[in-house]
Write a protein that holds these residues in place. Structure first.
Motif, PDB file in Angstrom:
ATOM      1  N   CYS A   1       0.871  -1.109  -0.142  1.00  0.00           N
ATOM      2  CA  CYS A   1       0.034  -0.206  -0.092  1.00  0.00           C
ATOM      3  C   CYS A   1       0.932   1.373  -0.114  1.00  0.00           C
ATOM      4  O   CYS A   1       1.960   1.149   0.638  1.00  0.00           O
ATOM      5  CB  CYS A   1      -1.071   0.053   1.233  1.00  0.00           C
ATOM      6  SG  CYS A   1      -2.507  -0.994   1.157  1.00  0.00           S
ATOM      7  N   VAL A   2       0.257   2.304  -0.673  1.00  0.00           N
ATOM      8  CA  VAL A   2       0.921   3.621  -0.766  1.00  0.00           C
ATOM      9  C   VAL A   2       0.064   4.617  -0.288  1.00  0.00           C
ATOM     10  O   VAL A   2      -1.141   4.802  -1.137  1.00  0.00           O
ATOM     11  CB  VAL A   2       1.542   3.818  -2.213  1.00  0.00           C
ATOM     12  CG1 VAL A   2       2.268   5.406  -2.298  1.00  0.00           C
ATOM     13  CG2 VAL A   2       2.816   2.720  -2.307  1.00  0.00           C
ATOM     14  N   HIS A   3       0.361   5.380   0.651  1.00  0.00           N
ATOM     15  CA  HIS A   3      -0.468   6.729   0.930  1.00  0.00           C
ATOM     16  C   HIS A   3       0.031   8.036   0.563  1.00  0.00           C
ATOM     17  O   HIS A   3       1.297   8.205   0.916  1.00  0.00           O
ATOM     18  CB  HIS A   3      -0.802   6.712   2.217  1.00  0.00           C
ATOM     19  CG  HIS A   3      -1.488   5.412   2.818  1.00  0.00           C
ATOM     20  ND1 HIS A   3      -2.675   5.353   2.682  1.00  0.00           N
ATOM     21  CD2 HIS A   3      -1.128   4.451   3.148  1.00  0.00           C
ATOM     22  CE1 HIS A   3      -3.104   4.070   3.211  1.00  0.00           C
ATOM     23  NE2 HIS A   3      -2.135   3.517   3.571  1.00  0.00           N
ATOM     24  N   ASN A   4      -0.394   8.808  -0.723  1.00  0.00           N
ATOM     25  CA  ASN A   4       0.678   9.654  -1.347  1.00  0.00           C
ATOM     26  C   ASN A   4       0.214  11.112  -0.706  1.00  0.00           C
ATOM     27  O   ASN A   4      -0.973  11.527  -0.358  1.00  0.00           O
ATOM     28  CB  ASN A   4       0.420   9.678  -2.770  1.00  0.00           C
ATOM     29  CG  ASN A   4       1.497   8.790  -3.373  1.00  0.00           C
ATOM     30  OD1 ASN A   4       2.570   8.834  -3.329  1.00  0.00           O
ATOM     31  ND2 ASN A   4       0.892   7.721  -4.070  1.00  0.00           N
ATOM     32  N   GLY A   5       1.200  11.778  -0.531  1.00  0.00           N
ATOM     33  CA  GLY A   5       1.058  13.200  -0.177  1.00  0.00           C
ATOM     34  C   GLY A   5       2.080  14.414  -0.455  1.00  0.00           C
ATOM     35  O   GLY A   5       2.891  14.088  -1.536  1.00  0.00           O
ATOM     36  N   LEU A   6       1.959  15.402   0.331  1.00  0.00           N
ATOM     37  CA  LEU A   6       3.201  16.458   0.048  1.00  0.00           C
ATOM     38  C   LEU A   6       3.885  16.927   1.505  1.00  0.00           C
ATOM     39  O   LEU A   6       3.100  16.642   2.266  1.00  0.00           O
ATOM     40  CB  LEU A   6       2.380  17.604  -0.594  1.00  0.00           C
ATOM     41  CG  LEU A   6       1.989  17.477  -1.944  1.00  0.00           C
ATOM     42  CD1 LEU A   6       1.177  18.906  -2.024  1.00  0.00           C
ATOM     43  CD2 LEU A   6       3.332  17.315  -2.815  1.00  0.00           C
ATOM     44  N   MET A   7       5.061  17.122   1.314  1.00  0.00           N
ATOM     45  CA  MET A   7       5.914  17.623   2.546  1.00  0.00           C
ATOM     46  C   MET A   7       6.382  19.116   1.889  1.00  0.00           C
ATOM     47  O   MET A   7       6.594  19.290   0.897  1.00  0.00           O
ATOM     48  CB  MET A   7       7.043  16.822   2.766  1.00  0.00           C
ATOM     49  CG  MET A   7       8.212  17.532   3.632  1.00  0.00           C
ATOM     50  SD  MET A   7       9.449  16.430   3.846  1.00  0.00           S
ATOM     51  CE  MET A   7      10.760  17.417   4.849  1.00  0.00           C
ATOM     52  N   ILE A   8       5.917  19.983   2.768  1.00  0.00           N
ATOM     53  CA  ILE A   8       6.290  21.629   2.426  1.00  0.00           C
ATOM     54  C   ILE A   8       6.966  22.314   3.474  1.00  0.00           C
ATOM     55  O   ILE A   8       6.499  22.139   4.613  1.00  0.00           O
ATOM     56  CB  ILE A   8       4.825  22.187   2.153  1.00  0.00           C
ATOM     57  CG1 ILE A   8       4.039  21.338   1.072  1.00  0.00           C
ATOM     58  CG2 ILE A   8       4.965  23.619   1.701  1.00  0.00           C
ATOM     59  CD1 ILE A   8       2.718  22.017   0.823  1.00  0.00           C
ATOM     60  N   PHE A   9       7.975  22.995   3.078  1.00  0.00           N
ATOM     61  CA  PHE A   9       8.451  24.013   4.140  1.00  0.00           C
ATOM     62  C   PHE A   9       8.912  25.248   3.496  1.00  0.00           C
ATOM     63  O   PHE A   9       9.026  25.276   2.275  1.00  0.00           O
ATOM     64  CB  PHE A   9       9.664  23.419   4.983  1.00  0.00           C
ATOM     65  CG  PHE A   9      10.698  22.784   4.224  1.00  0.00           C
ATOM     66  CD1 PHE A   9      11.868  23.553   4.036  1.00  0.00           C
ATOM     67  CD2 PHE A   9      10.772  21.643   3.589  1.00  0.00           C
ATOM     68  CE1 PHE A   9      12.942  23.110   3.402  1.00  0.00           C
ATOM     69  CE2 PHE A   9      11.833  21.087   2.965  1.00  0.00           C
ATOM     70  CZ  PHE A   9      12.937  21.533   2.713  1.00  0.00           C
ATOM     71  N   SER A  10       9.458  26.155   4.198  1.00  0.00           N
ATOM     72  CA  SER A  10       9.785  27.574   3.593  1.00  0.00           C
ATOM     73  C   SER A  10      11.283  27.956   4.343  1.00  0.00           C
ATOM     74  O   SER A  10      11.676  27.352   5.358  1.00  0.00           O
ATOM     75  CB  SER A  10       8.935  28.684   3.999  1.00  0.00           C
ATOM     76  OG  SER A  10       9.391  29.791   3.517  1.00  0.00           O
ATOM     77  N   ILE A  11      12.070  28.554   3.445  1.00  0.00           N
ATOM     78  CA  ILE A  11      13.467  28.684   4.040  1.00  0.00           C
ATOM     79  C   ILE A  11      13.476  30.369   3.688  1.00  0.00           C
ATOM     80  O   ILE A  11      13.157  30.839   2.761  1.00  0.00           O
ATOM     81  CB  ILE A  11      14.542  28.181   3.067  1.00  0.00           C
ATOM     82  CG1 ILE A  11      14.249  26.595   3.175  1.00  0.00           C
ATOM     83  CG2 ILE A  11      16.098  28.633   3.410  1.00  0.00           C
ATOM     84  CD1 ILE A  11      15.360  25.814   2.181  1.00  0.00           C
ATOM     85  N   GLN A  12      14.076  31.150   4.827  1.00  0.00           N
ATOM     86  CA  GLN A  12      14.539  32.346   4.922  1.00  0.00           C
ATOM     87  C   GLN A  12      15.883  32.520   5.495  1.00  0.00           C
ATOM     88  O   GLN A  12      16.215  32.509   6.524  1.00  0.00           O
ATOM     89  CB  GLN A  12      13.388  33.259   5.546  1.00  0.00           C
ATOM     90  CG  GLN A  12      13.904  34.683   5.539  1.00  0.00           C
ATOM     91  CD  GLN A  12      12.679  35.558   6.413  1.00  0.00           C
ATOM     92  OE1 GLN A  12      12.245  35.177   7.590  1.00  0.00           O
ATOM     93  NE2 GLN A  12      12.533  36.709   5.801  1.00  0.00           N
ATOM     94  N   GLU A  13      16.915  32.806   4.386  1.00  0.00           N
ATOM     95  CA  GLU A  13      18.218  32.771   4.697  1.00  0.00           C
ATOM     96  C   GLU A  13      18.758  31.384   5.307  1.00  0.00           C
ATOM     97  O   GLU A  13      18.636  30.509   4.680  1.00  0.00           O
ATOM     98  CB  GLU A  13      18.530  34.123   5.688  1.00  0.00           C
ATOM     99  CG  GLU A  13      18.320  35.309   4.939  1.00  0.00           C
ATOM    100  CD  GLU A  13      18.479  36.654   5.857  1.00  0.00           C
ATOM    101  OE1 GLU A  13      18.631  36.645   7.009  1.00  0.00           O
ATOM    102  OE2 GLU A  13      18.495  37.710   5.201  1.00  0.00           O
ATOM    103  N   SER A  14      18.943  31.562   6.586  1.00  0.00           N
ATOM    104  CA  SER A  14      19.354  30.134   7.409  1.00  0.00           C
ATOM    105  C   SER A  14      18.359  29.751   8.253  1.00  0.00           C
ATOM    106  O   SER A  14      18.755  28.908   9.105  1.00  0.00           O
ATOM    107  CB  SER A  14      20.851  30.304   8.007  1.00  0.00           C
ATOM    108  OG  SER A  14      21.751  30.902   7.209  1.00  0.00           O
ATOM    109  N   LEU A  15      17.174  30.168   8.161  1.00  0.00           N
ATOM    110  CA  LEU A  15      16.215  29.508   8.821  1.00  0.00           C
ATOM    111  C   LEU A  15      15.285  28.764   8.061  1.00  0.00           C
ATOM    112  O   LEU A  15      15.041  28.965   6.882  1.00  0.00           O
ATOM    113  CB  LEU A  15      15.136  30.869   9.497  1.00  0.00           C
ATOM    114  CG  LEU A  15      15.968  31.671  10.534  1.00  0.00           C
ATOM    115  CD1 LEU A  15      15.225  32.910  10.752  1.00  0.00           C
ATOM    116  CD2 LEU A  15      16.609  30.926  11.897  1.00  0.00           C
ATOM    117  N   ILE A  16      14.806  27.708   8.593  1.00  0.00           N
ATOM    118  CA  ILE A  16      13.824  26.520   8.052  1.00  0.00           C
ATOM    119  C   ILE A  16      12.300  26.775   8.814  1.00  0.00           C
ATOM    120  O   ILE A  16      12.447  26.607   9.993  1.00  0.00           O
ATOM    121  CB  ILE A  16      14.161  25.270   7.891  1.00  0.00           C
ATOM    122  CG1 ILE A  16      15.407  25.477   6.786  1.00  0.00           C
ATOM    123  CG2 ILE A  16      13.242  24.319   7.419  1.00  0.00           C
ATOM    124  CD1 ILE A  16      15.838  24.177   6.483  1.00  0.00           C
ATOM    125  N   SER A  17      11.302  27.018   8.228  1.00  0.00           N
ATOM    126  CA  SER A  17      10.026  26.727   8.866  1.00  0.00           C
ATOM    127  C   SER A  17       9.488  25.605   9.511  1.00  0.00           C
ATOM    128  O   SER A  17      10.578  24.484   9.385  1.00  0.00           O
ATOM    129  CB  SER A  17       9.001  27.431   7.926  1.00  0.00           C
ATOM    130  OG  SER A  17       8.687  26.232   7.072  1.00  0.00           O
TER     131      SER A  17
END
Length: 541
Positions: free
Chosen positions: A137-153
């Motif tokens: 079985c496969v459950h599909n989706g997304l992983m999302i994040f944001s980058i600002q200079e040296s910071l990650i959300s």
């Protein structure tokens, strides 16, 4: 914190940077509005998901086997990964990741890194999937994040679709990220880029070729909520439906992970068989007794050809799908986790009933024995011990298949036996490349003769499998006999195809076209597609 699924979401960046709480899942059809066309800066990072959850929504839609008591989705499974972004393409160092969750592992594909449409920050979106540790079985989706200079959300995870007939759910969460920038300038960038294929909308076929509407998996026979993707391939054209989810069209369809289920019998089983037989013409006659657990009187006259044809003569009952769905076989598939456990069941728990080569009885455990036999044969000949890594992957590399196709579920022990009859994965771009390979082998007979025969079924080389529907089997492939009168041809037409659990078909038509669908509503219907393809270009010889 629980959230309500399937509503319009708050501003993406506000949620990522903790300026507002997540109140809903994201609509995939609107998600790309957050991304500009400008690539974000290159990066090389190590990143992990934290167990600090800032918002979560989880709802089970279908659970045929009461799996809810076995899983923990109080958060997205914790994992570590390493990502490299070059010119807007984000690639994980490893696609398949062993997670700390007891039930799920994780797949991460190649994603995108773009500057936000509303700020100077970059937004990273990656295809991600939850895969069952001991099932396909496969459950599909997304992983999302944001980058600002040296910071990650924070990280957003969303699961809004699956190819899994017996277990369906929606999931979305916001979790803290743990990260370390290794280098802003990426050294030794990974070769893998996002799979970009020239796809055409399958709906364009109707007007262009004047064929009846709803001729494919958009027909009344399929429930849309059970469809993952479908398409028709011919010449250099790949007509696709896109990838369906409960939250709109999947924005990275070329990277959506597709489970093979029993397509693996044809790919891992028959492809490998054909390669080994090309090198040793007597390969198919190799006795199953080469495997110690099957070295008994009942297996004495059974060879590799019989295993590939599902005619080992061992079965509980001959009724269609009885053995495959039996309690004994369910134990083999799901409960037996080591090679010793699986091979003991496969060799000893299905009694000898009739002379090998005489009767077709479909059972995945016979293909598992075949894969075990591949390894035993290789070890006896040249010291190799893993057909999947040593033989099959080389072919996949030659065909240009994805990294996803080079992974298999394996037993949980030192043997790590590839399952062979199930447990592989594909991307949509792989389907076009397999199509090209299949039709090339179907026409040419100077090599891979075993596969050539499978792709040219006829009444002499095929074994009756499901007589009611004129369905046959040979060399790890199914086939259908279509009457001459139905097609307006001078003779019956035979069509080879692969088939997978839950509602997966990949058929290779005699006019050079291929049709596929991945679904999970237990529907196996492609008569309309067959007739539509025949109208575009005749099947008649």
């Amino acid at each position: 914190m629980s959230i309500f699924l399937n509503a319009h979401a708050e501003n993406l960046e506000n949620v990522l940077w903790n300026n507002s709480k997540l109140k809903s899942s994201f609509d995939y059809d609107l998600l790309l509005d957050n991304f500009s066309s400008k690539n974000g800066d290159d990066f090389h990072i190590k990143i992990s998901s934290s167990d600090i959850v800032k918002g979560i929504g989880f709802s089970i839609l279908s659970d045929e086997y009461d799996l809810k008591d076995l899983i923990d989705l109080s958060k997205f499974p914790i994992f570590d990964t390493e990502l490299k972004s070059v010119q807007g393409s984000v690639t994980p160092v490893t696609n398949f990741i062993e997670s700390k969750n007891a039930f799920f592992n994780i797949y991460i594909g190649t994603g995108i890194n773009r500057i936000s449409n509303s700020s100077s920050k970059s937004i990273v979106m990656l295809p991600i999937a939850l895969t069952h540790k001991n099932a396909n079985c496969v459950h599909n989706g997304l992983m999302i994040f944001s980058i600002q200079e040296s910071l990650i959300s924070s990280l957003i995870f969303q699961i809004s679709s699956e190819t899994c007939a017996y277990f369906k759910f929606n999931f979305v969460s916001v979790q803290d990220s743990i990260y370390k920038f290794i280098n802003k300038k990426v050294s030794n960038p990974l070769k893998s880029e996002i799979n970009i294929e020239n796809l055409s909308d399958i709906s364009n076929i109707y007007d262009f070729y004047k064929i009846p509407n709803n001729s494919f998996a958009d027909s009344e026979y399929f429930d849309k909520k059970n469809l993952t993707t479908y398409g028709l391939i011919f010449n250099d054209l790949h007509y696709s439906s896109g990838c369906m989810t409960r939250n709109g069209k999947y924005p990275l369809c070329n990277e959506m992970l597709l489970p093979s289920y029993s397509l693996a019998k044809s790919i891992a089983g028959s492809f490998t068989f054909a390669i080994l037989e090309d090198k040793d013409k007597s390969f198919g006659q190799t006795p199953v007794s080469i495997i110690p657990e099957c070295d008994s009187k009942s297996w004495k006259n059974v060879n590799f050809n019989h295993l590939s044809d599902m005619t080992s003569g061992h079965y509980i009952r001959r009724l269609n799908d009885y053995d495959e769905s039996s309690i004994t076989h369910t134990k083999f598939i799901f409960d037996a986790e080591t090679h010793n456990e699986k091979i003991e069941i496969a060799c000893n728990d299905f009694p000898y009933k009739t002379k090998p080569g005489k009767r077709f009885v479909y059972r995945t455990s016979d293909t598992y024995i075949l894969g075990t036999g591949f390894n035993a044969y290789l070890k006896s000949k040249n010291g190799l011990s893993d057909y999947f890594n040593d033989i099959l992957i080389e072919l996949h590399q030659d065909l240009g298949l994805s990294n996803a196709s080079m992974h298999s579920l394996r037993t949980f022990d030192e043997t790590a036996q590839a399952y062979t009859g199930w447990g592989m994965y594909l991307l949509q771009s792989d389907l076009k490349k397999i199509h090209d390979f299949m039709h090339s082998v179907r026409i040419e007979n100077d090599k891979l003769s075993y596969l050539h025969e499978a792709l040219n079924p006829n009444k002499k080389n095929s074994i009756p499998a499901i007589k009611k529907y004129d369905i046959f089997y040979n060399n790890g492939f199914w086939s259908r006999k279509i009457s001459a009168s139905r097609l307006g041809c001078d003779e019956d037409i035979w069509i080879p195809f692969m088939s997978g659990f839950g509602g997966i078909t990949f058929a290779f038509f005699p006019n050079g076209m291929s049709y596929y669908y991945f679904s999970d509503g237990y529907k196996y219907y492609w008569d309309n597609a067959l007739m539509a393809s025949h109208k575009i270009k005749s099947f008649c010889k």
